[in-house]
Design an enzyme around this catalytic site. Structure first.
Site, short mmCIF file in Angstrom:
data_model
loop_
_atom_site.label_atom_id
_atom_site.label_comp_id
_atom_site.label_asym_id
_atom_site.label_seq_id
_atom_site.Cartn_x
_atom_site.Cartn_y
_atom_site.Cartn_z
N HIS A 1 0.81 -1.22 0.00
CA HIS A 1 0.00 0.00 0.00
C HIS A 1 0.84 1.27 0.00
O HIS A 1 1.81 1.37 0.74
CB HIS A 1 -0.91 0.04 1.24
CG HIS A 1 -1.83 -1.12 1.35
ND1 HIS A 1 -2.19 -1.68 2.55
CD2 HIS A 1 -2.48 -1.83 0.40
CE1 HIS A 1 -3.02 -2.69 2.35
NE2 HIS A 1 -3.21 -2.81 1.06
N HIS B 1 5.47 5.89 -0.47
CA HIS B 1 6.32 4.70 -0.52
C HIS B 1 5.49 3.46 -0.20
O HIS B 1 4.35 3.56 0.23
CB HIS B 1 7.46 4.82 0.51
CG HIS B 1 6.96 4.91 1.91
ND1 HIS B 1 6.57 6.11 2.49
CD2 HIS B 1 6.75 3.97 2.88
CE1 HIS B 1 6.16 5.90 3.72
NE2 HIS B 1 6.25 4.60 3.99
#
EC number: 3.1.4.-
Length: 282
Positions: free
Chosen positions: A134, A223
């Site tokens: 995610h 990220h």
């Protein structure tokens, strides 16, 4: 190496699912949780049924909550789902093997098995990486049940029209959460997709602000996190990552680690997942 150390800004939901309380899918308030038992072996079930992983030793590291459990609260998190392309997994596996050999306390995100154990079989580790990661567009925060419909409706309204774009994961980076209780090995987006994701974060911030929820961190560094370790190991991990980057094919001169298409936005509340917007390809 201090330049590589970064305060962890917006945990991916993989980490957050480990550290915040969640509720059943029917959204009925859960009773106060008992002490956490050892993780079930089902956590090791990956696509293609890697039954051999069940023989690996299961560690039981300490768990932390990012906020206290309160009856009737549900953990909210908004994110972009990401899958590592098959063509990039071998290279990622080789890099993880090198890093984990020097930082043996690392665990694969969402799995309480030491990364060093998984690295004994590259094929098993590749399959373990075949699941969803995610990119956080929000903090993970507690909300009340009466806020759910309003939040989901407003997110869908404001994010329904999203253009197709590509996301480049260009840099291995080390992040530490706010209370320095966990260190994460992550892939950061520093070029392709960064502008689009930051715009989406701002939209989510508007929805959070309207509902009196804390907005995303000012330092937006999108990220995905692949591995974690207890405590603040940022100096050690950053030094190892920097050294391995210089020695590997993933050196800074390489354009990116892997590229993937934007796949839509989802919102997780408790254990229930809401589709906020679909991929432009759908």
């Amino acid at each position: 190496m201090d330049a590589l150390k970064a305060s962890y800004r917006g945990s991916s939901s993989d980490e957050e699912d480990d550290i915040v309380s969640t509720a059943p899918s029917d959204l009925s308030p859960p009773p106060p949780p008992p002490s956490l038992p050892p993780p079930p072996l089902s956590l090791l079930d990956f696509p293609n049924s890697i039954s051999a992983l069940h023989d690996l030793p299961i560690a039981q590291p300490t768990r932390f909550r990012s906020f206290p459990h309160v009856e009737g609260n549900y953990a909210l998190h908004v994110y972009i789902p990401v899958y590592i392309p098959t063509t990039s997994k071998k290279e990622v596996v080789l890099f993880l093997k090198k890093v984990s050999s020097l930082v043996p306390s690392l665990h694969l995100v969402d799995i309480d098995v030491p990364l060093t154990s998984l690295c004994k079989d590259e094929h098993k580790l590749e399959q373990a990486l075949a699941r969803e990661f995610h990119i956080s567009l929000s903090r993970t925060v507690p909300i009340r049940v009466h806020q759910i419909d309003s939040i989901v409706s407003m997110l869908r309204q404001k994010l329904q029209c999203q253009r197709r774009y590509w996301i480049d994961f260009s840099k291995w980076e080390t992040f530490v959460n706010d209370d320095l209780s966990r260190t994460f090995l992550s892939m950061e987006i520093i070029a392709g997709g960064l502008m689009e994701i930051r715009k989406q974060i701002q939209v989510v911030n508007e929805v959070y602000k309207f509902h009196n929820l804390p907005e995303f961190y000012k330092e937006e560094r999108p990220h995905i996190s692949l591995a974690w370790a207890l405590g603040d190991l940022s100096k050690l991990l950053s030094r190892v990552v920097d050294d391995k980057m210089k020695r590997s094919s993933m050196a800074p001169s390489k354009r990116c680690i892997f590229t993937t298409k934007f796949s839509g936005i989802e919102c997780k509340i408790g254990k229930k997942t809401y589709k906020i917007c679909k991929s432009p390809d759908e």
